[in-house]
Enzyme design. Structure first.
Site, PDB file in Angstrom:
ATOM      1  N   GLU A  95       0.859  -1.184   0.000  1.00 36.75           N
ATOM      2  CA  GLU A  95       0.000   0.000   0.000  1.00 36.75           C
ATOM      3  C   GLU A  95       0.895   1.234   0.000  1.00 36.75           C
ATOM      4  O   GLU A  95       1.961   1.235   0.636  1.00 36.75           O
ATOM      5  CB  GLU A  95      -0.865  -0.010   1.277  1.00 36.75           C
ATOM      6  CG  GLU A  95      -1.687   1.233   1.530  1.00 36.75           C
ATOM      7  CD  GLU A  95      -2.315   1.260   2.931  1.00 36.75           C
ATOM      8  OE1 GLU A  95      -1.733   0.690   3.871  1.00 36.75           O
ATOM      9  OE2 GLU A  95      -3.424   1.831   3.057  1.00 36.75           O
ATOM     10  N   GLU A 113      -6.042   8.776   7.784  1.00 37.15           N
ATOM     11  CA  GLU A 113      -6.501   8.348   6.456  1.00 37.15           C
ATOM     12  C   GLU A 113      -7.872   8.924   6.117  1.00 37.15           C
ATOM     13  O   GLU A 113      -8.163   9.194   4.960  1.00 37.15           O
ATOM     14  CB  GLU A 113      -6.544   6.814   6.370  1.00 37.15           C
ATOM     15  CG  GLU A 113      -5.158   6.180   6.317  1.00 37.15           C
ATOM     16  CD  GLU A 113      -5.225   4.745   5.868  1.00 37.15           C
ATOM     17  OE1 GLU A 113      -4.809   3.881   6.648  1.00 37.15           O
ATOM     18  OE2 GLU A 113      -5.693   4.475   4.757  1.00 37.15           O
ATOM     19  N   ASN A 144      -7.013   5.972  -1.841  1.00 40.96           N
ATOM     20  CA  ASN A 144      -5.898   5.095  -1.500  1.00 40.96           C
ATOM     21  C   ASN A 144      -6.050   3.903  -2.436  1.00 40.96           C
ATOM     22  O   ASN A 144      -6.969   3.103  -2.269  1.00 40.96           O
ATOM     23  CB  ASN A 144      -6.007   4.688  -0.018  1.00 40.96           C
ATOM     24  CG  ASN A 144      -4.813   3.886   0.446  1.00 40.96           C
ATOM     25  OD1 ASN A 144      -4.094   3.301  -0.371  1.00 40.96           O
ATOM     26  ND2 ASN A 144      -4.602   3.853   1.756  1.00 40.96           N
ATOM     27  N   ASN A 159       0.101  -0.960   5.277  1.00 41.91           N
ATOM     28  CA  ASN A 159       1.006  -0.194   6.140  1.00 41.91           C
ATOM     29  C   ASN A 159       0.342  -0.237   7.511  1.00 41.91           C
ATOM     30  O   ASN A 159      -0.686   0.437   7.703  1.00 41.91           O
ATOM     31  CB  ASN A 159       1.100   1.281   5.727  1.00 41.91           C
ATOM     32  CG  ASN A 159       1.937   1.532   4.474  1.00 41.91           C
ATOM     33  OD1 ASN A 159       2.688   2.492   4.430  1.00 41.91           O
ATOM     34  ND2 ASN A 159       1.803   0.721   3.450  1.00 41.91           N
ATOM     35  N   LYS A 197      -9.437   1.751  -2.071  1.00 44.22           N
ATOM     36  CA  LYS A 197      -9.691   1.241  -0.727  1.00 44.22           C
ATOM     37  C   LYS A 197     -11.083   1.641  -0.243  1.00 44.22           C
ATOM     38  O   LYS A 197     -11.492   2.792  -0.392  1.00 44.22           O
ATOM     39  CB  LYS A 197      -8.629   1.804   0.223  1.00 44.22           C
ATOM     40  CG  LYS A 197      -8.653   1.277   1.646  1.00 44.22           C
ATOM     41  CD  LYS A 197      -7.424   1.810   2.376  1.00 44.22           C
ATOM     42  CE  LYS A 197      -7.310   1.290   3.780  1.00 44.22           C
ATOM     43  NZ  LYS A 197      -6.045   1.784   4.419  1.00 44.22           N
ATOM     44  N   CYS A 207      -5.055  -2.947   2.945  1.00 43.22           N
ATOM     45  CA  CYS A 207      -4.808  -2.779   4.366  1.00 43.22           C
ATOM     46  C   CYS A 207      -6.004  -3.043   5.277  1.00 43.22           C
ATOM     47  O   CYS A 207      -6.353  -4.183   5.505  1.00 43.22           O
ATOM     48  CB  CYS A 207      -4.200  -1.407   4.627  1.00 43.22           C
ATOM     49  SG  CYS A 207      -3.233  -1.431   6.118  1.00 43.22           S
TER      50      CYS A 207
HETATM   51  N1  ING Z   1      -3.561   0.597   8.568  1.00 44.70           N
HETATM   52  C1  ING Z   1      -4.031  -0.122   9.645  1.00 44.70           C
HETATM   53  C2  ING Z   1      -4.637  -1.481   9.326  1.00 44.70           C
HETATM   54  O1  ING Z   1      -5.836  -1.678   9.239  1.00 44.70           O
HETATM   55  C3  ING Z   1      -4.815  -0.097  11.841  1.00 44.70           C
HETATM   56  C4  ING Z   1      -4.917   0.661  10.553  1.00 44.70           C
HETATM   57  C5  ING Z   1      -3.586  -0.162  12.508  1.00 44.70           C
HETATM   58  C6  ING Z   1      -5.896  -0.753  12.294  1.00 44.70           C
HETATM   59  C7  ING Z   1      -3.503  -0.902  13.685  1.00 44.70           C
HETATM   60  C8  ING Z   1      -5.827  -1.514  13.473  1.00 44.70           C
HETATM   61  C9  ING Z   1      -4.612  -1.576  14.179  1.00 44.70           C
HETATM   62  O2  ING Z   1      -3.829  -2.384   9.219  1.00 44.70           O
HETATM   63  C10 ING Z   1      -4.169   0.889   7.392  1.00 44.70           C
HETATM   64  N2  ING Z   1      -3.425   1.609   6.536  1.00 44.70           N
HETATM   65  O3  ING Z   1      -5.327   0.555   7.148  1.00 44.70           O
END
Ligand code: ING
Length: 315
Positions: free
Chosen positions: A47, A147, A111, A198, A128, A173
């Site tokens: 991503e 985001e 995204n 990410n 996304k 993601c």
């Molecule tokens: N990043 C994260 C994901 O869903 C996140 C957001 C981080 C959610 C940590 C839960 C815990 O993997 C993205 N870019 O969606």
């Protein structure tokens, strides 16, 4: 003759805020040449693979914000990748921040992931759907996850396209954490889902989840693969990027739910597996024969509601 496809998950280590796209494309090309040497037919990048994960900051300057998006794809900076991939006969999936002007002239910020076939033709661009994080600066956090400030949800839903000898879908993601993502594509017969991510290790709203990031990452992709009889390729941008520890753990997951190949580092690393797309049938035509076993007449809530609505009577 089985439908085998040799896939490379091209994990990236950190991309610094001031790394140029040219700097990054050099790394993407290096992974592409490793893929060529390994006889890979499809290479999958993470991503937002062209820049640092900029939603970690509350940026004020519009020009700086716009500098993280691609107004065109391919762009002058990414054309060398498109050319080298076509030359090598290798297809690829690339995540990037997309600036898109719709026919009505409105400018959208998505995204996105682009999927390109081995002959250089564009299969599709996925945007996304599940946008995580928050909209406004929250200064109690060590870092932001804005985001929802920088991207809008994609308008097209989850597509499945005939490509690479099978039926291919994409997610990005946070999409991978929602079972609906896989099932919507499963209902189109998807055999291979490509997913860049990410993922910061630290989850500010509930730090108790930090130690479980790797488990949750594989849990959701393994479950989604198994329950829909599909391959899943999860590709990280990992390592410590601008001070934020980000999950690596890229993996190639079979329709059985088994991890058949995984990253061993948190840097630039090509993870390769030969994926038999016919393995999907072992699940789609038995345990998860949707047409024979599913009971959609009892699933109405899944599309009728957004949030949970508990029963009114006392517990
Ligand atoms: N990043 C994260 C994901 O869903 C996140 C957001 C981080 C959610 C940590 C839960 C815990 O993997 C993205 N870019 O969606």
């Amino acid at each position: 003759m089985t439908r085998e496809l040799r896939i490379g998950a091209a994990q990236l280590g950190p991309i610094a805020r001031n790394d140029s796209r040219a700097d990054v494309v050099v790394r993407l090309l290096d992974l592409l040449s490793q893929a060529e040497a390994a006889e890979v037919e499809l290479i999958v990048y993470p991503e937002l693979a062209l820049t640092t994960f900029f939603p970690r900051w509350h940026l004020e300057d519009d020009d700086e914000i716009l500098s993280f998006y691609e107004p065109s794809m391919p762009s002058p900076e990414t054309k060398p990748l498109f050319d080298a991939a076509a030359e090598a006969g290798i297809g690829f999936c690339l995540g990037y921040a997309e600036l898109h002007t719709s026919p009505d002239g409105k400018v959208h910020r998505y995204n996105s992931q682009i999927l390109v076939e081995r002959d250089g033709s564009t299969v599709a661009t996925f945007r996304k759907i599940h946008i995580p994080g928050h909209e406004h600066n929250e200064d109690w956090r060590e870092f932001q996850h804005l985001e929802r400030r920088y991207f809008e949800p994609g308008p097209d839903g989850f597509g499945v396209w005939p490509a690479f000898g099978g039926l291919v879908g994409m997610m990005i993601c946070n999409d991978r954490r929602w079972p609906e993502t896989y099932r919507v594509m499963g209902l189109r017969g998807v055999e291979l889902i490509l997913c860049g991510y990410n993922t910061p290790i630290h989850y500010a709203p509930d730090p108790g989840q930090d130690r479980l990031q790797s488990f949750h990452n594989h849990l959701v992709m393994q479950a989604g693969a198994y329950q829909n009889g599909t391959w899943v390729v999860g590709v990280a941008k990992g390592g410590v990027e601008e001070g934020v520890h980000s999950l690596a753990e890229s993996a190639i997951i079979a329709p059985s739910g088994e991890i058949v190949a995984r990253a061993e580092t948190d840097g630039d690393e090509l993870v390769v597996a030969t994926c038999d797309l016919d393995w999907c049938r072992n699940y789609k035509e038995t345990l998860f024969d949707f047409d024979y076993y599913r009971m959609p007449e009892h699933y109405g809530r899944i599309t009728a509601q957004r949030g949970a609505v508990p029963p009114q009577e006392a517990p």
